[in-house]
Scaffold this active site. Structure first.
Site, PDB file in Angstrom:
ATOM      1  N   GLU A   6      52.159  23.412  12.903  1.00  0.00           N
ATOM      2  CA  GLU A   6      51.793  22.775  11.642  1.00  0.00           C
ATOM      3  C   GLU A   6      52.963  22.015  11.014  1.00  0.00           C
ATOM      4  OE1 GLU A   6      51.105  25.797   8.512  1.00  0.00           O
ATOM      5  OE2 GLU A   6      51.608  27.232  10.079  1.00  0.00           O
ATOM      6  N   ASP A  36      46.794  32.216   2.839  1.00  0.00           N
ATOM      7  CA  ASP A  36      47.732  31.789   3.872  1.00  0.00           C
ATOM      8  C   ASP A  36      49.148  32.115   3.401  1.00  0.00           C
ATOM      9  OD1 ASP A  36      48.799  30.617   6.164  1.00  0.00           O
ATOM     10  OD2 ASP A  36      47.456  28.895   6.073  1.00  0.00           O
TER      11      ASP A  36
END
Length: 644
Positions: free
Chosen positions: A521, A329
């Site tokens: 997020e 990520d």
């Protein structure tokens, strides 16, 4: 720099999870020769064989380049950096777009970068990735579908496959060949700001909806078609199951710790990946920012997934049999303990194959080169990573057709694609309450429409739309719910007052569209930090209606005989104290660009068929609450949904 939770030691994965040389020499004459003598260009060979032949001709620098992914913004000023650093991949993060943000400009941008990649000695094409999590959301004009929480409510795997096929077609027509989707997380706490990226709280439902992978990639052998992209199952594993209060930095739950037994982890968090690999042959997997802490050996020694060799190499690659590539990520290894060299070698040795190092790509390449030279990262591990990356590039047909196939460019945002999105919106709507059978409406009423989300397409699209955290307002083409009402019920007399300040006298029915503003997020966590737009903080995320929305519900439902409340949100909200006023209540989730799909079910053009993919709590204090809990008394249970 966000606070890093530092693990104490690496645990061993139990039996329940198990069930489920020297540096390369200088290039040879064949490697330095022209394309006609390059044996890896023989299309009669299997992709993995071709990858092996190319790998044999590569220098260490060329291999490490393939393992590196940079952000487009880091090289846009000087695209020759793609060739200089032999980059294997680029990405567009949320909001990272060309100017102008059009389909043609996207294709031109990707092709310009590809030209640089093909200038390298071996001419290995570039792989370009983007977050097409509910359509090609970075592109203004793309079809924006409901987020996964709504798709889960449809209980329609075939529809989900069709949705992602359109997403794949629109994405690849504009250049990118790789999407960081679908999220196969199992969201177990609604306070998590990424809840809407999950198909549901039950792993069985998530697995059922993994037809999304087939929509992206097609069937075996179809990955090189102009309407297919490489899919990514994320975030491996447990990102939806972290405990509130364990989040990273000032995030209360995002990037936190999954405190679990090995048995529960296998059942809840790992099982979607088994299905993604064995049932759908997903091409890539992205580790989570989160950590796992096994209860069997005592709580207090969490390990970050980006460092978890046992789960990445031992379980995912060996036990489950994943043969694709593992992509980190965004700066995922930066959260690992130690200096940067330690972070790099830990991530590589754990089994990560490609590294999303948006602005640190040069440091990554030089650091990994030094780690290999020092013997701290085996050449065999480098070769395994590069072989996996090259195999996917061969399967995508990039060596034969490196540039964008633009035959579907004119279909981006087409009427047919938007019609599918409209159908997906209608199927995702969940009718929670319908006192006196208020719904469906006839279409001939005098209708009073109010609420903050009635006429805001940015709010109804949510996060990961044009910008990372999404944007309120008129951000994308499409129809708001108000516009949809006027389109679907042209004979109705519609009065709109966002704050319900206009007189309600004479109205037959009120429709109040309320809910959340966009988030993604971290900033979507309940109690989390506030995102700012040009220095102005957005409203806090509380899982409760704003004061303005509560007032609109009170005014409309208190003065009009029939009152319908539509909730546009990324998760169930706490409505218990007002639900008694409502004659009808609809969970609309984040429907995307086609608000007329909401109107279709309100006016009976399509029936309500959606069912809750998440438990609807009575109070915030009930969280986390999930189907199967011993003490389970929600406002509306998992699977609830009335029909019309």
């Amino acid at each position: 720099m966000r606070r890093v939770l530092r693990p104490i030691r690496l645990g061993v994965v139990g039996a329940c999870l198990v069930v489920v040389g020297a540096l390369v020499a200088a290039p040879s004459a064949a490697g330095a020769a022209g394309p006609g003598t390059r044996s890896w260009m023989d299309r009669s060979l299997r992709p993995e064989v071709r990858a092996g032949r190319l790998l044999a001709e590569m220098t260490l620098a060329e291999k490490i380049g393939q393992m590196t992914q940079a952000e487009r913004a880091a090289v846009s000023g000087d695209p020759s950096l793609v060739a200089t650093w032999r980059l294997g991949s680029l990405l567009s993060g949320g909001g990272s777009t060309p100017t102008p943000n059009t389909p043609e400009a996207w294709a031109d941008m990707v092709d310009a970068f590809q030209t640089q990649a093909l200038r390298t000695r071996l001419g290995i094409p570039l792989l370009y990735g983007v977050d097409s999590v509910h359509g090609h959301g970075n592109l203004v004009g793309a079809t924006v579908f409901p987020h996964n929480i709504g798709l889960g409510a449809t209980r329609d795997p075939r529809l989900v496959e069709q949705v992602e096929h359109v997403t794949a077609s629109e994405t690849r027509a504009t250049g990118p060949q790789w999407v960081f989707a679908p999220c196969v997380c199992v969201a177990r706490d609604l306070r998590w700001g990424r809840t809407y990226e999950s198909f549901g709280e039950d792993p069985g439902l998530v697995i059922k909806m993994e037809t999304a992978i087939d929509g992206f990639q097609g069937r075996p052998g179809e990955l090189d078609e102009p309407d297919r992209v490489l899919a990514t199952a994320k975030h491996y594993a447990g990102d939806g199951d972290t405990e509130y209060g364990t989040g990273s930095g000032d995030y209360p739950i995002d990037q936190g710790i999954t405190v679990t037994s090995r048995r529960d982890f296998a059942r809840i968090d790992l099982s979607p990946y088994v299905a993604a690999v064995r049932g759908h042959d997903v091409g890539s997997v992205m580790p989570s920012f989160s950590s796992v802490d096994w209860t069997e050996d005592g709580v207090g020694n969490p390990l970050k997934m980006h460092a978890h060799r046992e789960l990445i190499t031992g379980v995912l690659k060996r036990a489950i049999g994943f043969d694709g590539l593992v992509i980190s990520d965004w700066e995922g290894i930066h959260q690992l303990p130690g200096d940067y060299a330690a972070q790099v070698r830990t991530g590589v040795n754990a089994g990560i194959d490609m590294f999303m190092e948006p602005y640190s790509y040069q440091d990554f390449e030089t650091t990994l080169t030094a780690e290999v030279a020092a013997g701290r990262v085996p050449v065999a591990r480098i070769d395994d990573a590069v072989r996996r990356i090259l195999t996917k590039k061969f399967e995508l047909g990039l060596f034969e057709h490196p540039f964008t196939d633009r035959r579907n460019l004119g279909q981006v945002g087409s009427a047919a694609h938007r019609a599918l999105a409209r159908r997906a919106v209608a199927e995702s709507q969940v009718l929670l309450k319908n006192r006196g059978k208020v719904l469906p409406l006839s279409g001939g009423e005098r209708i009073y429409v109010a609420g903050s989300n009635a006429d805001d397409i940015g709010n109804q699209a949510g996060g990961w739309t044009v910008a990372w955290q999404g944007l309120s307002g008129d951000t994308i083409p499409g129809n708001t719910i108000l516009e949809g009402i006027r389109q679907v019920a042209p004979h109705a007399q519609v009065t709109f007052s966002e704050d319900a300040s206009a007189p309600t006298a004479g109205a037959d029915v009120g429709i109040v569209v309320v809910g959340e503003t966009p988030y993604a997020e971290g900033f979507g966590d309940v109690g989390g930090p506030l995102w700012q737009d040009n220095g102005v903080p957005r409203e806090p995320k509380t899982m409760r209606l704003s004061d303005a929305d509560r007032a609109a519900v009170d005014r409309v439902c208190g003065s009009i005989a029939r009152c319908v409340v539509v909730v546009v949100s990324g998760r169930p909200l706490v409505l218990t104290d007002q639900v008694g006023q409502m004659d009808a209540l609809v969970a609309s989730w984040l429907p995307g660009s086609q608000g007329e799909g909401v109107a279709d079910v309100l006016f009976g053009k399509r029936p309500f068929t959606g069912r809750l993919s998440m438990t609807w709590p009575r109070s915030l204090e009930q969280e986390p609450i999930n189907v199967g809990d011993r003490d389970y008394h929600p406002l509306f249970p998992y699977g609830w949904g009335l029909g019309t």
